[in-house]
Scaffold this motif. Structure first.
Motif, PDB file in Angstrom:
ATOM      1  N   VAL A  36       0.867  -0.609  -0.156  1.00 41.14           N
ATOM      2  CA  VAL A  36       0.168  -0.391   0.109  1.00 41.14           C
ATOM      3  C   VAL A  36       0.803   1.207   0.158  1.00 41.14           C
ATOM      4  CG1 VAL A  36      -1.533   1.523   1.395  1.00 41.14           C
ATOM      5  CG2 VAL A  36      -1.696  -1.123   0.759  1.00 41.14           C
ATOM      6  N   ALA A  37       0.517   1.813  -0.695  1.00 40.84           N
ATOM      7  CA  ALA A  37       1.315   3.219  -1.069  1.00 40.84           C
ATOM      8  C   ALA A  37       0.837   4.423  -0.224  1.00 40.84           C
ATOM      9  CB  ALA A  37       1.246   3.964  -2.305  1.00 40.84           C
ATOM     10  N   ALA A  38       1.294   4.276   1.436  1.00 42.75           N
ATOM     11  CA  ALA A  38       0.274   4.846   2.434  1.00 42.75           C
ATOM     12  C   ALA A  38       0.445   6.577   1.845  1.00 42.75           C
ATOM     13  CB  ALA A  38       0.585   5.160   3.564  1.00 42.75           C
ATOM     14  N   ASP A  39      -0.546   7.226   2.890  1.00 42.13           N
ATOM     15  CA  ASP A  39      -0.711   8.860   2.523  1.00 42.13           C
ATOM     16  C   ASP A  39       0.652   9.253   3.824  1.00 42.13           C
ATOM     17  OD1 ASP A  39      -2.783  10.282   0.713  1.00 42.13           O
ATOM     18  OD2 ASP A  39      -3.475   8.099   2.084  1.00 42.13           O
ATOM     19  N   VAL A  40       0.619   8.590   5.312  1.00 38.48           N
ATOM     20  CA  VAL A  40       1.000   9.025   6.121  1.00 38.48           C
ATOM     21  C   VAL A  40       1.652   7.431   7.060  1.00 38.48           C
ATOM     22  CG1 VAL A  40       1.161  10.196   8.709  1.00 38.48           C
ATOM     23  CG2 VAL A  40      -0.385  10.813   6.534  1.00 38.48           C
ATOM     24  N   GLY A  41       3.169   7.888   7.077  1.00 41.04           N
ATOM     25  CA  GLY A  41       3.818   6.612   8.041  1.00 41.04           C
ATOM     26  C   GLY A  41       4.457   6.819   8.900  1.00 41.04           C
ATOM     27  N   VAL A  42       3.925   5.837   9.606  1.00 45.90           N
ATOM     28  CA  VAL A  42       4.767   5.823  11.245  1.00 45.90           C
ATOM     29  C   VAL A  42       6.128   5.223  11.957  1.00 45.90           C
ATOM     30  CG1 VAL A  42       3.971   5.877  13.563  1.00 45.90           C
ATOM     31  CG2 VAL A  42       2.866   6.914  11.459  1.00 45.90           C
ATOM     32  N   VAL A  43       7.001   5.314  11.856  1.00 50.33           N
ATOM     33  CA  VAL A  43       8.469   4.740  13.116  1.00 50.33           C
ATOM     34  C   VAL A  43       7.811   5.040  14.289  1.00 50.33           C
ATOM     35  CG1 VAL A  43      10.278   3.196  13.075  1.00 50.33           C
ATOM     36  CG2 VAL A  43       9.453   4.680  10.232  1.00 50.33           C
ATOM     37  N   VAL A  44       7.210   4.346  15.349  1.00 54.80           N
ATOM     38  CA  VAL A  44       7.179   4.054  16.299  1.00 54.80           C
ATOM     39  C   VAL A  44       8.333   4.107  17.095  1.00 54.80           C
ATOM     40  CG1 VAL A  44       5.516   3.607  18.927  1.00 54.80           C
ATOM     41  CG2 VAL A  44       4.381   3.300  15.880  1.00 54.80           C
ATOM     42  N   SER A  45       8.942   3.069  17.148  1.00 55.06           N
ATOM     43  CA  SER A  45      10.569   2.567  17.735  1.00 55.06           C
ATOM     44  C   SER A  45      10.786   1.900  17.349  1.00 55.06           C
ATOM     45  CB  SER A  45       9.930   1.737  18.876  1.00 55.06           C
ATOM     46  OG  SER A  45       9.145   0.752  19.010  1.00 55.06           O
ATOM     47  N   ILE A  46      12.139   1.276  17.642  1.00 53.99           N
ATOM     48  CA  ILE A  46      13.309   0.896  17.006  1.00 53.99           C
ATOM     49  C   ILE A  46      14.162  -0.433  18.289  1.00 53.99           C
ATOM     50  CG2 ILE A  46      15.444  -0.120  15.652  1.00 53.99           C
ATOM     51  CD1 ILE A  46      13.172   1.419  13.728  1.00 53.99           C
ATOM     52  N   GLY A  47      14.183  -1.415  18.294  1.00 47.60           N
ATOM     53  CA  GLY A  47      14.431  -2.480  19.214  1.00 47.60           C
ATOM     54  C   GLY A  47      15.065  -3.606  18.724  1.00 47.60           C
ATOM     55  N   LEU A  48      15.881  -4.491  19.189  1.00 48.89           N
ATOM     56  CA  LEU A  48      15.988  -5.062  18.633  1.00 48.89           C
ATOM     57  C   LEU A  48      15.009  -6.573  19.090  1.00 48.89           C
ATOM     58  CD1 LEU A  48      19.618  -5.617  20.275  1.00 48.89           C
ATOM     59  CD2 LEU A  48      19.189  -5.534  18.092  1.00 48.89           C
ATOM     60  N   ASP A  49      13.975  -7.412  18.442  1.00 48.45           N
ATOM     61  CA  ASP A  49      13.390  -8.355  17.995  1.00 48.45           C
ATOM     62  C   ASP A  49      13.776  -9.168  16.797  1.00 48.45           C
ATOM     63  OD1 ASP A  49      11.259 -10.106  19.569  1.00 48.45           O
ATOM     64  OD2 ASP A  49      10.024  -8.476  18.729  1.00 48.45           O
ATOM     65  N   HIS A  50      13.388 -10.009  16.219  1.00 53.00           N
ATOM     66  CA  HIS A  50      13.336 -10.837  14.931  1.00 53.00           C
ATOM     67  C   HIS A  50      14.647 -10.192  14.571  1.00 53.00           C
ATOM     68  CE1 HIS A  50       8.781 -10.965  15.306  1.00 53.00           C
ATOM     69  NE2 HIS A  50       8.992 -10.292  16.163  1.00 53.00           N
ATOM     70  N   VAL A  51      15.678 -10.675  15.156  1.00 56.92           N
ATOM     71  CA  VAL A  51      17.045 -10.754  14.858  1.00 56.92           C
ATOM     72  C   VAL A  51      17.059 -11.471  13.997  1.00 56.92           C
ATOM     73  CG1 VAL A  51      17.853  -9.616  16.646  1.00 56.92           C
ATOM     74  CG2 VAL A  51      17.653 -11.886  16.965  1.00 56.92           C
ATOM     75  N   LYS A  52      16.686 -12.567  13.321  1.00 58.46           N
ATOM     76  CA  LYS A  52      16.964 -14.072  12.736  1.00 58.46           C
ATOM     77  C   LYS A  52      16.205 -13.429  11.457  1.00 58.46           C
ATOM     78  CE  LYS A  52      17.710 -18.296  15.492  1.00 58.46           C
ATOM     79  NZ  LYS A  52      17.135 -19.752  15.414  1.00 58.46           N
ATOM     80  N   THR A  53      15.517 -12.601  11.033  1.00 56.55           N
ATOM     81  CA  THR A  53      14.736 -12.566  10.130  1.00 56.55           C
ATOM     82  C   THR A  53      15.619 -10.680   9.618  1.00 56.55           C
ATOM     83  OG1 THR A  53      12.854 -13.254  10.473  1.00 56.55           O
ATOM     84  CG2 THR A  53      12.511 -11.815   8.717  1.00 56.55           C
ATOM     85  N   LEU A  54      15.019  -9.743  10.564  1.00 59.09           N
ATOM     86  CA  LEU A  54      15.653  -8.107  10.406  1.00 59.09           C
ATOM     87  C   LEU A  54      16.662  -7.624  10.626  1.00 59.09           C
ATOM     88  CD1 LEU A  54      12.220  -6.706  11.658  1.00 59.09           C
ATOM     89  CD2 LEU A  54      12.687  -7.541   9.461  1.00 59.09           C
ATOM     90  N   GLY A  55      17.384  -8.439  11.018  1.00 53.87           N
ATOM     91  CA  GLY A  55      19.049  -7.930  11.338  1.00 53.87           C
ATOM     92  C   GLY A  55      19.243  -8.230  12.780  1.00 53.87           C
ATOM     93  N   PRO A  56      20.644  -7.860  13.006  1.00 58.80           N
ATOM     94  CA  PRO A  56      20.587  -8.143  14.227  1.00 58.80           C
ATOM     95  C   PRO A  56      21.485  -6.983  14.766  1.00 58.80           C
ATOM     96  CG  PRO A  56      23.078  -8.846  13.122  1.00 58.80           C
ATOM     97  CD  PRO A  56      22.082  -8.276  11.964  1.00 58.80           C
ATOM     98  N   THR A  57      21.521  -5.642  14.398  1.00 58.69           N
ATOM     99  CA  THR A  57      21.660  -4.333  15.325  1.00 58.69           C
ATOM    100  C   THR A  57      20.653  -3.459  14.785  1.00 58.69           C
ATOM    101  OG1 THR A  57      22.589  -3.569  12.422  1.00 58.69           O
ATOM    102  CG2 THR A  57      24.579  -4.538  14.179  1.00 58.69           C
ATOM    103  N   ILE A  58      20.421  -2.702  15.773  1.00 59.70           N
ATOM    104  CA  ILE A  58      19.340  -1.436  15.915  1.00 59.70           C
ATOM    105  C   ILE A  58      19.731  -0.571  14.216  1.00 59.70           C
ATOM    106  CG2 ILE A  58      19.087   0.999  15.922  1.00 59.70           C
ATOM    107  CD1 ILE A  58      18.084  -1.044  18.355  1.00 59.70           C
ATOM    108  N   GLU A  59      20.747  -0.649  13.803  1.00 63.23           N
ATOM    109  CA  GLU A  59      21.228  -0.138  12.160  1.00 63.23           C
ATOM    110  C   GLU A  59      20.228  -1.228  10.939  1.00 63.23           C
ATOM    111  OE1 GLU A  59      23.063  -0.288  14.245  1.00 63.23           O
ATOM    112  OE2 GLU A  59      24.562   1.835  14.659  1.00 63.23           O
ATOM    113  N   LYS A  60      20.662  -1.193  11.299  1.00 60.96           N
ATOM    114  CA  LYS A  60      19.811  -2.982  10.686  1.00 60.96           C
ATOM    115  C   LYS A  60      18.681  -2.836  10.240  1.00 60.96           C
ATOM    116  CE  LYS A  60      23.536  -5.610   8.513  1.00 60.96           C
ATOM    117  NZ  LYS A  60      23.777  -5.522   7.933  1.00 60.96           N
ATOM    118  N   ILE A  61      17.885  -2.805  11.624  1.00 58.46           N
ATOM    119  CA  ILE A  61      16.191  -3.320  12.189  1.00 58.46           C
ATOM    120  C   ILE A  61      15.462  -1.798  11.654  1.00 58.46           C
ATOM    121  CG2 ILE A  61      14.193  -3.367  14.097  1.00 58.46           C
ATOM    122  CD1 ILE A  61      16.204  -5.548  14.642  1.00 58.46           C
ATOM    123  N   ALA A  62      16.089  -0.945  11.778  1.00 54.61           N
ATOM    124  CA  ALA A  62      15.752   0.703  11.969  1.00 54.61           C
ATOM    125  C   ALA A  62      16.120   0.303   9.989  1.00 54.61           C
ATOM    126  CB  ALA A  62      16.939   1.359  11.645  1.00 54.61           C
ATOM    127  N   ALA A  63      16.518  -0.273   8.733  1.00 56.55           N
ATOM    128  CA  ALA A  63      16.743   0.408   7.551  1.00 56.55           C
ATOM    129  C   ALA A  63      15.438  -0.846   6.899  1.00 56.55           C
ATOM    130  CB  ALA A  63      17.529  -0.688   7.154  1.00 56.55           C
TER     131      ALA A  63
END
Length: 478
Positions: A195-222
């Motif tokens: 979906v091409a949304a009108d408004v986006g929100v990124v509430v928070s970044i933390g280390l979770d689902h690291v096997k899928t999203l990556g092992p660092t805050i930077e990779k998860i943020a990306a």
């Protein structure tokens, strides 16, 4: 099926080049022996749950194709896309409540559900009912089968792709003004990102689902920043400098506007858990969030910032009374939710916190609102979680822990979790399943005691289902 036969009638183009608007589908239904029609198709939730064998598909090609088949339902209303490690569901629920208070026809799509899949699709503040969900899933199944036959869909959609498309179509059929969409996992490759949304929100970044999203805050943020689209306005509640930098860079590359909620609003805490948000676009005073926990005030700041942007999409301003009403009425099950089980039963507090940042928020709340000396922790976790970081903060609030197994494939063996808990708790018990764990925790807590359930949303969901004392669909890990 007793005295009934299943029938299907479908008219559909068989060519890949068939005009989608010319396709028509009728639902599967049942006829009785006497020829009468039963409006409800077979239990389509069983069919939906059966799609779990397709697993979690991270990628957008299949969901894009399915939405094309549906003639892009999401283009008929405004959309808000909400990502984040923690708090995204709470922010989505707050935003939906404020939009309703503003008189907007709002749809809400969230995941995972706790007890039944109806929870994922909220229409005008109410979960989709069984009849409508059954009907819409039956229609979706027929559309998918026809599209698989004519080659429009290269692969069968997954559970999450189907429920996402079903929600978007339901919002169109209900003529919603706006839909609030919570990301399922990550952001960049999540089905909601079609979906091409009108408004986006990124509430928070933390280390979770690291096997899928990556092992660092930077990779998860990306991965979370993958929801950013050209021209989008994005609200950020992110606190870590490295994560903020990743999000700002993503916005700059896409030509999107990144707005820090903490810069948009100054927060003033008052008495009795009331607070005020002061910003250049408006001041909202004497606010109180219906959801418990000091972290919900931070979530509210993000939600109100997003609400202002959504109202601007309609050419309208956000009003203080509307914000106050929405935050006061928001509901979000399984997040610091108290349940009174009646005389002779311990009271229960349930929260789906399942990563270190979430557990720290809960522990902070319990510092202000202690459970009592004899509170019993009912805990379960899924694979890949840092057990020490989850258990140690909770030991300050409960001396006894009963370990159960979340009812999903990735649920950890209770004995493994119990071994990790022994250094922190005076008494550690393990049960093979949630039902036995709840029974044991109830016996230990006793009349007038307290049971605190946390560690997994799937565990919380199964406990809530057990308290209904009837068969329920139960949670799904996707």
């Amino acid at each position: 099926m007793d005295n009934a036969s299943a029938v299907i009638t479908r008219t559909a183009g068989t060519s890949r080049r068939a005009n989608r608007s010319e396709r028509s589908y009728t639902l599967r239904y049942h006829t009785t022996a006497g020829g009468g029609r039963i409006d409800m198709p077979e239990n389509m939730v069983d069919w939906l749950y059966g799609l779990q064998h397709f697993g979690i598909k991270l990628g957008l090609d299949n969901i894009q194709a399915l939405l094309d088949v549906l003639d892009r339902p999401e283009r008929n209303y405004r959309t808000v896309h909400i990502a984040g490690t923690n708090g995204k569901g709470s922010v989505a629920a707050m935003l939906d409540a404020m939009l309703a208070a503003a008189g907007k026809r709002s749809g809400l799509f969230t995941s995972p559900h706790l007890v039944r899949p109806n929870e994922r699709i909220r229409l005008l503040g109410t979960d989709i009912d069984d009849r409508e969900l059954n009907r819409r899933l039956a229609a979706m199944r027929d559309i998918i089968e026809a599209a698989r036959v004519d080659g429009t869909l290269a692969a069968h959609p997954s559970f999450f792709e189907v429920i996402t498309a079903t929600a978007l179509e339901a919002f169109r059929q209900h003529k919603m003004d706006v839909a609030v969409l919570e990301v399922g996992l990550g952001g960049r490759l999540d089905a909601t990102n079609a979906v091409a949304a009108d408004v986006g929100v990124v509430v928070s970044i933390g280390l979770d689902h690291v096997k899928t999203l990556g092992p660092t805050i930077e990779k998860i943020a990306a991965e979370k920043a993958g929801i950013v689209k050209p021209g989008m306005r994005v609200i950020s509640g992110v606190v870590q400098a490295e994560a903020r930098r990743v999000l700002r860079d993503a916005c700059e590359r896409a030509g999107a506007e990144c707005i820090d909620a903490r810069e948009r609003f100054a927060l003033e805490l008052g008495d009795a858990k009331e607070f005020t948000l002061r910003g250049k676009h408006g001041t909202y005073s004497d606010l109180r969030v219906a959801l418990l926990g000091p972290h919900q005030i931070d979530n509210a700041r993000v939600a109100v910032a997003a609400f202002e942007l959504v109202m601007e999409c309609f050419g309208e301003a956000a009003h203080e009374d509307t914000v106050r009403e929405g935050l006061a009425r928001v509901r979000w099950a399984g997040r610091l939710q108290w349940i009174d089980r009646g005389a002779g039963q311990p009271r229960m507090l349930l929260d789906g916190a399942h990563n270190p940042a979430g557990i720290r928020c809960i522990a902070e709340h319990l510092n202000d609102q202690p459970l009592g000396d004899d509170a019993v922790l009912l805990f379960g976790a899924t694979s890949g979680k840092p057990l020490d970081e989850l258990l140690k903060p909770l030991a300050a609030h409960c001396r006894t822990v009963v370990v159960g197994r979340p009812p999903v494939e990735c649920g950890l063996d209770p004995q493994e979790v119990a071994a990790a808990a022994k250094p922190f708790f005076e008494r550690v018990e393990a049960a093979p399943d949630t039902a036995e764990a709840l029974s044991l925790a109830t016996a230990i807590a006793g009349d007038g005691g307290t049971i605190f359930v946390t560690g997994s949303l799937y565990l919380v969901g199964e406990v809530l289902g057990l308290l209904e004392h009837r068969q329920v669909p139960g949670p799904v890990a996707m």
